[in-house]
Design a protein around this motif. Structure first.
Motif, PDB file in Angstrom:
ATOM      1  N   MET A  56     -97.737  42.275  19.107  1.00 41.66           N
ATOM      2  CA  MET A  56     -96.705  41.406  18.549  1.00 41.66           C
ATOM      3  C   MET A  56     -95.312  41.876  18.960  1.00 41.66           C
ATOM      4  N   GLU A  57     -95.100  43.183  18.969  1.00 42.36           N
ATOM      5  CA  GLU A  57     -93.809  43.706  19.417  1.00 42.36           C
ATOM      6  C   GLU A  57     -93.591  43.415  20.897  1.00 42.36           C
ATOM      7  N   HIS A  58     -94.650  43.525  21.664  1.00 46.99           N
ATOM      8  CA  HIS A  58     -94.565  43.272  23.104  1.00 46.99           C
ATOM      9  C   HIS A  58     -94.179  41.807  23.363  1.00 46.99           C
ATOM     10  N   VAL A  59     -94.801  40.895  22.643  1.00 46.97           N
ATOM     11  CA  VAL A  59     -94.489  39.464  22.778  1.00 46.97           C
ATOM     12  C   VAL A  59     -93.065  39.200  22.324  1.00 46.97           C
ATOM     13  N   ALA A  60     -92.649  39.823  21.225  1.00 47.64           N
ATOM     14  CA  ALA A  60     -91.295  39.606  20.700  1.00 47.64           C
ATOM     15  C   ALA A  60     -90.231  40.077  21.674  1.00 47.64           C
ATOM     16  N   HIS A  61     -90.559  41.028  22.491  1.00 49.15           N
ATOM     17  CA  HIS A  61     -89.602  41.543  23.467  1.00 49.15           C
ATOM     18  C   HIS A  61     -89.802  40.936  24.850  1.00 49.15           C
ATOM     19  N   GLY A  62     -90.494  39.757  24.918  1.00 58.28           N
ATOM     20  CA  GLY A  62     -90.661  39.058  26.205  1.00 58.28           C
ATOM     21  C   GLY A  62     -91.764  39.622  27.062  1.00 58.28           C
ATOM     22  N   GLY A  63     -92.838  40.072  26.473  1.00 62.25           N
ATOM     23  CA  GLY A  63     -93.957  40.622  27.238  1.00 62.25           C
ATOM     24  C   GLY A  63     -94.636  39.570  28.084  1.00 62.25           C
ATOM     25  N   GLY A  64     -95.321  39.982  29.132  1.00 63.15           N
ATOM     26  CA  GLY A  64     -95.945  39.093  30.112  1.00 63.15           C
ATOM     27  C   GLY A  64     -97.002  38.173  29.558  1.00 63.15           C
ATOM     28  N   HIS A  65     -97.798  38.624  28.588  1.00 62.88           N
ATOM     29  CA  HIS A  65     -98.869  37.777  28.078  1.00 62.88           C
ATOM     30  C   HIS A  65     -98.307  36.546  27.381  1.00 62.88           C
ATOM     31  N   HIS A  66     -97.230  36.720  26.687  1.00 65.89           N
ATOM     32  CA  HIS A  66     -96.623  35.581  26.001  1.00 65.89           C
ATOM     33  C   HIS A  66     -96.168  34.543  27.020  1.00 65.89           C
ATOM     34  N   ASP A  67     -95.606  34.996  28.113  1.00 65.55           N
ATOM     35  CA  ASP A  67     -95.138  34.078  29.151  1.00 65.55           C
ATOM     36  C   ASP A  67     -96.309  33.300  29.743  1.00 65.55           C
ATOM     37  N   ASP A  68     -97.424  33.995  30.004  1.00 63.01           N
ATOM     38  CA  ASP A  68     -98.610  33.331  30.534  1.00 63.01           C
ATOM     39  C   ASP A  68     -99.159  32.313  29.548  1.00 63.01           C
ATOM     40  N   GLU A  69     -99.173  32.672  28.267  1.00 68.20           N
ATOM     41  CA  GLU A  69     -99.668  31.750  27.242  1.00 68.20           C
ATOM     42  C   GLU A  69     -98.750  30.543  27.126  1.00 68.20           C
ATOM     43  N   GLY A  70     -97.438  30.769  27.229  1.00 68.18           N
ATOM     44  CA  GLY A  70     -96.488  29.656  27.178  1.00 68.18           C
ATOM     45  C   GLY A  70     -96.672  28.723  28.353  1.00 68.18           C
ATOM     46  N   MET A  71     -96.891  29.293  29.528  1.00 66.39           N
ATOM     47  CA  MET A  71     -97.120  28.472  30.719  1.00 66.39           C
ATOM     48  C   MET A  71     -98.407  27.668  30.565  1.00 66.39           C
ATOM     49  N   ALA A  72     -99.438  28.308  30.039  1.00 64.60           N
ATOM     50  CA  ALA A  72    -100.714  27.609  29.842  1.00 64.60           C
ATOM     51  C   ALA A  72    -100.544  26.451  28.859  1.00 64.60           C
ATOM     52  N   SER A  73     -99.798  26.693  27.796  1.00 62.93           N
ATOM     53  CA  SER A  73     -99.567  25.623  26.814  1.00 62.93           C
ATOM     54  C   SER A  73     -98.786  24.474  27.439  1.00 62.93           C
ATOM     55  N   GLN A  74     -97.748  24.821  28.204  1.00 67.81           N
ATOM     56  CA  GLN A  74     -96.955  23.775  28.861  1.00 67.81           C
ATOM     57  C   GLN A  74     -97.817  22.969  29.817  1.00 67.81           C
ATOM     58  N   LEU A  75     -98.620  23.648  30.614  1.00 74.02           N
ATOM     59  CA  LEU A  75     -99.472  22.944  31.582  1.00 74.02           C
ATOM     60  C   LEU A  75    -100.510  22.081  30.876  1.00 74.02           C
ATOM     61  N   ALA A  76    -100.998  22.546  29.735  1.00 75.88           N
ATOM     62  CA  ALA A  76    -101.961  21.742  28.977  1.00 75.88           C
ATOM     63  C   ALA A  76    -101.334  20.430  28.512  1.00 75.88           C
ATOM     64  N   VAL A  77    -100.119  20.526  27.998  1.00 70.23           N
ATOM     65  CA  VAL A  77     -99.418  19.319  27.533  1.00 70.23           C
ATOM     66  C   VAL A  77     -99.096  18.403  28.717  1.00 70.23           C
ATOM     67  N   ILE A  78     -98.582  18.989  29.785  1.00 66.70           N
ATOM     68  CA  ILE A  78     -98.245  18.196  30.978  1.00 66.70           C
ATOM     69  C   ILE A  78     -99.478  17.494  31.513  1.00 66.70           C
ATOM     70  N   THR A  79    -100.595  18.222  31.584  1.00 62.43           N
ATOM     71  CA  THR A  79    -101.838  17.644  32.094  1.00 62.43           C
ATOM     72  C   THR A  79    -102.321  16.506  31.199  1.00 62.43           C
ATOM     73  N   ALA A  80    -102.226  16.681  29.895  1.00 66.67           N
ATOM     74  CA  ALA A  80    -102.642  15.616  28.974  1.00 66.67           C
ATOM     75  C   ALA A  80    -101.794  14.362  29.154  1.00 66.67           C
ATOM     76  N   VAL A  81    -100.489  14.553  29.287  1.00 63.43           N
ATOM     77  CA  VAL A  81     -99.589  13.406  29.493  1.00 63.43           C
ATOM     78  C   VAL A  81     -99.896  12.724  30.825  1.00 63.43           C
ATOM     79  N   LEU A  82    -100.056  13.523  31.885  1.00 61.33           N
ATOM     80  CA  LEU A  82    -100.352  12.955  33.198  1.00 61.33           C
ATOM     81  C   LEU A  82    -101.675  12.199  33.186  1.00 61.33           C
ATOM     82  N   ALA A  83    -102.680  12.755  32.525  1.00 66.52           N
ATOM     83  CA  ALA A  83    -103.985  12.093  32.459  1.00 66.52           C
ATOM     84  C   ALA A  83    -103.901  10.770  31.701  1.00 66.52           C
ATOM     85  N   THR A  84    -103.120  10.747  30.627  1.00 68.24           N
ATOM     86  CA  THR A  84    -102.965   9.520  29.838  1.00 68.24           C
ATOM     87  C   THR A  84    -102.249   8.435  30.649  1.00 68.24           C
ATOM     88  N   VAL A  85    -101.138   8.810  31.261  1.00 68.74           N
ATOM     89  CA  VAL A  85    -100.390   7.851  32.081  1.00 68.74           C
ATOM     90  C   VAL A  85    -101.255   7.404  33.263  1.00 68.74           C
TER      91      VAL A  85
END
Length: 195
Positions: free
Chosen positions: A16-45
Motif C-alpha cells: 500500500m505504501e508502494h502504491v501510494a508513492h507511485g509504485g509500478g504495480h499501481h501504474d500497470d493496474e491503472g493502465m489495465a483498468s483504462q484499457l478495459a474501459v476503452i475496450t468495452a466502449v470500442l466493442a459497444t460502438v
C-alpha cells in the motif's frame, strides 16, 4: 507492539505504501483498468456500427431488387410498345392496299395505335426512371455500408492494439488504441452523415 516505538510492517502495508508513492504495480493496474474501459466502449460502438453496416447492406440489396423489377416492367412496356408499332405498320400497309371505302377504318386504327404508343412509351420511360432511382439509392446504401464496414474495422483494430498494449504494458500503444478508436468513430460519423 508499535506502542513501544517498534513498528512491524506486513506485506500488505508495504504494498500500500508502494502504491501510494507511485509504485509500478499501481501504474500497470491503472493502465489495465483504462484499457478495459476503452475496450468495452470500442466493442459497444463497434457492435452498433456493425449493425448499421448490415442494415445498409440489406437495404442496398432490396433497392437493387426493386430496380430490377422496375427494369423488367419497363422492358415489358417496351415490348408492348413494339407490338403496337407492328400493328400500326400493318394498318399503314393495309391502308395502301385496301379499297378507298375501307381506308377510313384503317386510318382510325393508325390514329388509335399512335395514341396508345404515346401512353405506353410514357409508362415505359417512367418505369425506367424509377429503376434508375432505385439503382441510385442502392449505390448510396452500398457506399454507406462500406463506410460502416471501415469504421467497424478500425474499431476492431483498436481493440486488438488494446490487447497488445495490455500484454506488453506499453503506454504508447494505449495512445495508438485511442487514436485508432477515434478514427473509427470519425468514419462512423461520416457513414451516419452519408458522406
Amino acid at each position: 507492539m508499535s506502542g513501544h516505538g517498534f513498528h512491524v510492517h506486513g506485506p500488505h502495508d508495504h504494498a500500500m505504501e508502494h502504491v501510494a508513492h507511485g509504485g509500478g504495480h499501481h501504474d500497470d493496474e491503472g493502465m489495465a483498468s483504462q484499457l478495459a474501459v476503452i475496450t468495452a466502449v470500442l466493442a459497444t460502438v463497434g457492435a452498433i456500427f456493425s449493425y448499421m453496416g448490415g442494415a445498409t447492406q440489406a437495404n442496398a440489396g432490396l433497392y437493387k431488387n426493386n430496380a430490377a423489377i422496375k427494369k423488367t416492367e419497363a422492358s415489358n412496356q417496351w415490348n408492348y410498345y413494339q407490338a403496337k408499332s407492328s400493328k400500326q405498320n400493318l394498318a399503314e400497309l393495309a391502308l395502301t392496299l385496301v379499297p378507298a371505302a375501307e381506308k377510313d377504318e384503317y386510318q382510325k386504327e393508325i390514329t388509335r395505335y399512335k395514341q396508345e404508343k404515346t401512353e405506353i412509351k410514357a409508362a415505359a420511360e417512367k418505369l425506367e426512371q424509377e429503376s434508375k432511382d432505385w439503382d441510385k439509392q442502392s449505390d448510396e446504401q452500398m457506399h454507406q455500408h462500406h463506410r460502416w464496414a471501415q469504421a467497424t474495422t478500425a474499431l476492431q483494430v483498436a481493440i486488438a492494439v488494446a490487447a497488445i498494449a495490455l500484454l506488453t504494458k506499453r503506454r504508447w500503444m494505449e495512445w495508438v488504441t485511442i487514436g485508432t478508436g477515434v478514427l473509427g468513430v470519425i468514419i462512423g460519423v461520416l457513414a451516419w452523415l452519408h458522406i
